[in-house]
Scaffold this motif. Structure first.
Motif, mmCIF file in Angstrom:
data_model
loop_
_atom_site.group_PDB
_atom_site.id
_atom_site.type_symbol
_atom_site.label_atom_id
_atom_site.label_comp_id
_atom_site.label_asym_id
_atom_site.label_seq_id
_atom_site.Cartn_x
_atom_site.Cartn_y
_atom_site.Cartn_z
ATOM 1 N N ARG A 191 0.902 -1.029 0.210
ATOM 2 C CA ARG A 191 -0.128 -0.097 0.084
ATOM 3 C C ARG A 191 0.970 1.220 -0.007
ATOM 4 O O ARG A 191 0.319 2.361 -0.269
ATOM 5 N N LEU B 5 -2.009 -12.331 8.629
ATOM 6 C CA LEU B 5 -1.781 -12.033 9.794
ATOM 7 C C LEU B 5 -1.894 -12.931 10.903
ATOM 8 O O LEU B 5 -0.971 -13.041 11.861
ATOM 9 N N LEU C 248 -0.613 -4.116 15.986
ATOM 10 C CA LEU C 248 -0.375 -3.879 14.475
ATOM 11 C C LEU C 248 0.269 -2.685 14.391
ATOM 12 O O LEU C 248 -0.115 -1.669 14.786
ATOM 13 N N VAL D 187 -0.947 0.946 13.127
ATOM 14 C CA VAL D 187 -2.015 1.698 13.836
ATOM 15 C C VAL D 187 -1.414 2.282 15.014
ATOM 16 O O VAL D 187 -0.656 1.545 15.714
ATOM 17 N N TYR E 251 -11.852 -3.343 7.712
ATOM 18 C CA TYR E 251 -11.488 -3.795 9.048
ATOM 19 C C TYR E 251 -12.252 -5.146 9.515
ATOM 20 O O TYR E 251 -13.205 -5.819 8.927
ATOM 21 N N GLY E 252 -11.711 -5.786 10.649
ATOM 22 C CA GLY E 252 -12.500 -6.844 11.287
ATOM 23 C C GLY E 252 -13.735 -5.972 12.054
ATOM 24 O O GLY E 252 -13.314 -5.215 12.485
ATOM 25 N N GLU F 214 -14.134 -10.621 9.108
ATOM 26 C CA GLU F 214 -13.111 -9.821 8.630
ATOM 27 C C GLU F 214 -13.402 -8.994 7.347
ATOM 28 O O GLU F 214 -13.897 -9.867 6.387
ATOM 29 N N LYS F 215 -13.446 -7.762 7.246
ATOM 30 C CA LYS F 215 -13.803 -7.309 6.027
ATOM 31 C C LYS F 215 -15.136 -7.340 5.584
ATOM 32 O O LYS F 215 -14.849 -7.623 4.246
ATOM 33 N N ILE G 17 -12.181 -3.702 14.599
ATOM 34 C CA ILE G 17 -10.972 -4.020 15.566
ATOM 35 C C ILE G 17 -9.994 -2.907 15.186
ATOM 36 O O ILE G 17 -9.670 -2.791 14.081
ATOM 37 N N THR G 18 -9.326 -2.595 16.199
ATOM 38 C CA THR G 18 -8.409 -1.509 15.971
ATOM 39 C C THR G 18 -7.028 -1.734 15.838
ATOM 40 O O THR G 18 -6.054 -1.186 15.311
ATOM 41 N N TYR H 29 -4.574 -6.526 20.759
ATOM 42 C CA TYR H 29 -5.281 -7.511 21.072
ATOM 43 C C TYR H 29 -4.526 -8.175 22.565
ATOM 44 O O TYR H 29 -3.148 -7.931 22.516
ATOM 45 N N GLN I 7 -6.417 -15.759 8.469
ATOM 46 C CA GLN I 7 -6.874 -14.506 9.265
ATOM 47 C C GLN I 7 -6.986 -14.492 10.575
ATOM 48 O O GLN I 7 -7.535 -15.598 11.203
ATOM 49 N N THR J 61 -8.603 -12.771 12.807
ATOM 50 C CA THR J 61 -9.972 -12.533 13.020
ATOM 51 C C THR J 61 -10.869 -13.844 13.121
ATOM 52 O O THR J 61 -11.627 -14.272 13.941
HETATM 53 C C1 G1P Z 1 -5.868 -5.817 9.879
HETATM 54 C C2 G1P Z 1 -7.066 -7.013 10.678
HETATM 55 C C3 G1P Z 1 -8.374 -6.190 10.863
HETATM 56 C C4 G1P Z 1 -7.984 -4.924 11.514
HETATM 57 C C5 G1P Z 1 -6.971 -4.009 11.045
HETATM 58 C C6 G1P Z 1 -6.743 -2.910 12.019
HETATM 59 O O1 G1P Z 1 -6.139 -5.686 8.798
HETATM 60 O O2 G1P Z 1 -6.887 -7.928 9.860
HETATM 61 O O3 G1P Z 1 -9.183 -7.198 11.440
HETATM 62 O O4 G1P Z 1 -9.540 -4.176 11.683
HETATM 63 O O5 G1P Z 1 -5.828 -4.781 10.777
HETATM 64 O O6 G1P Z 1 -5.927 -2.092 11.362
HETATM 65 P P1 G1P Z 1 -5.329 -4.980 7.783
HETATM 66 O O7 G1P Z 1 -5.368 -3.281 7.840
HETATM 67 O O8 G1P Z 1 -3.797 -5.574 8.123
HETATM 68 O O9 G1P Z 1 -5.632 -5.459 6.187
#
Ligand code: G1P
Length: 313
Positions: A37, A130, A150, A153, A190-191, A215-216, A228-229, A232, A254, A256
């Motif tokens: 990205r 993930l 993650l 964020v 997001y999840g 998930e998404k 989901i931010t 965890y 995933q 999630t």
């Molecule tokens: C991941 C997780 C998702 C979560 C998100 C938060 O997705 O799989 O559940 O809500 O991070 O940033 P990604 O952003 O890596 O696609």
């Protein structure tokens, strides 16, 4: 059903054993992604090392761990990620150079980065998702609860989301994940969780018992707008759940999907954390994080604000 295991303890000895077993000492930081990205910036450097204001993104996340009381961080890396290890390693030549120039503060700052916490590294050899990245850390985590953060964020501040989740875990013995509301049209990023209010002191209305996670999902099939931010706190039982998880969205394993199994078998809290997150995982979000955190900077935030006001927008 959420099982409140701490409520079953009935002797001081059991309580003591339980609380030391419940103590969250370790954190896993998945950092093996290719960063597509952010191309072309990530063609030859890890996205985790992209600078937000004056430090790499991953340093914010490591600092959140330290503020949350984490003692041992496990970073899951992959090819081309060596600069992450170098960043958290000691740099004796640089420290000596700065000291010889009389730049003691800078030398101290550089030293602090490598001394703040124990860091171990392991590699995810294939980009399988993930959930798979977290599973790769299994041996280093062992049989104890742990946090997952993650890196794209950012939640800076004195009361990190991770610390809040640790409080929930350590007092209930049940895993907890941070959630926040997002606009309904953004659920596919997001999840998303479906939770029922399960208020209990001292967490009050912020605590929800998770019924379902997706998930998404597209907005029309999303069970809610609680996302989901990316923070965890989980029991080690999540590893068995991950072993049983088949590839899901984007044909990846995933996290999630494994959390759905965990929620069914052992219970899982969603916690509407107190704080502000910056989603620096895409270019516009990264720019917003950079501007907002620069405005808060003690050294040059005020000057930056004055500069922005001069722009003819
Ligand atoms: C991941 C997780 C998702 C979560 C998100 C938060 O997705 O799989 O559940 O809500 O991070 O940033 P990604 O952003 O890596 O696609």
């Amino acid at each position: 059903m959420i099982k409140n295991t701490s409520a079953t303890a009935n002797s001081a000895e059991t309580d003591g054993a339980k609380s030391s077993r419940n103590k969250v000492r370790k954190a896993v930081l998945p950092a093996a992604g290719l960063g597509t990205r952010f191309l072309p910036a990530t063609k030859a450097q890890p996205k985790e090392m992209l600078t937000v204001v004056d430090k790499p993104q991953i340093q914010y996340v490591v600092e959140e761990c330290v503020t949350s009381g984490i003692e041992h961080i496990i970073i899951v890396t992959g090819k081309g990620k060596n600069s992450i290890e170098d960043h958290f390693d000691s740099a004796p030549a640089l420290e000596r150079f700065l000291e010889e120039k009389g730049k003691k503060d800078q030398a101290e700052m550089v030293r602090k980065i490598s001394n703040m916490v124990q860091v171990s590294y392991t590699r995810q050899k294939e980009p399988l998702g993930l959930g798979h990245a977290v599973l790769v850390a299994r041996d280093l985590v062992g049989d104890e609860p742990f946090a997952v953060l993650l890196g794209d964020v950012l939640i800076p501040g004195p009361n990190p989301a991770t610390k809040q989740l640790i409080n929930v875990y350590e007092s209930t013995g049940v895993g907890a994940i941070a959630v926040e509301e997002v606009p309904k049209e953004k659920t596919h990023l997001y999840g998303i969780v479906d939770g029922e209010p399960a208020p209990q002191p001292p967490f009050g209305e912020r605590l929800l018992r998770i019924r379902e996670l997706v998930e998404k999902p597209k907005p029309e099939s999303a069970p809610s707008n609680l996302a989901i931010t990316g923070r965890y706190v989980l029991p080690s039982a999540i590893f068995d759940c991950l072993e049983r998880t088949k590839p899901g969205a984007e044909n990846e394993i995933q996290l999630t999907d494994a959390l759905r199994i965990l929620a069914r078998e052992q219970g899982l809290w969603a916690y509407i954390y107190d704080g502000v997150s910056y989603d620096a995982g895409h270019k516009l979000g990264f720019l917003k994080a950079t501007v907002e955190l620069a405005l808060e900077n003690l050294e040059f935030g005020a000057a930056f604000r004055s500069y922005l006001k001069t722009l003819k927008l």
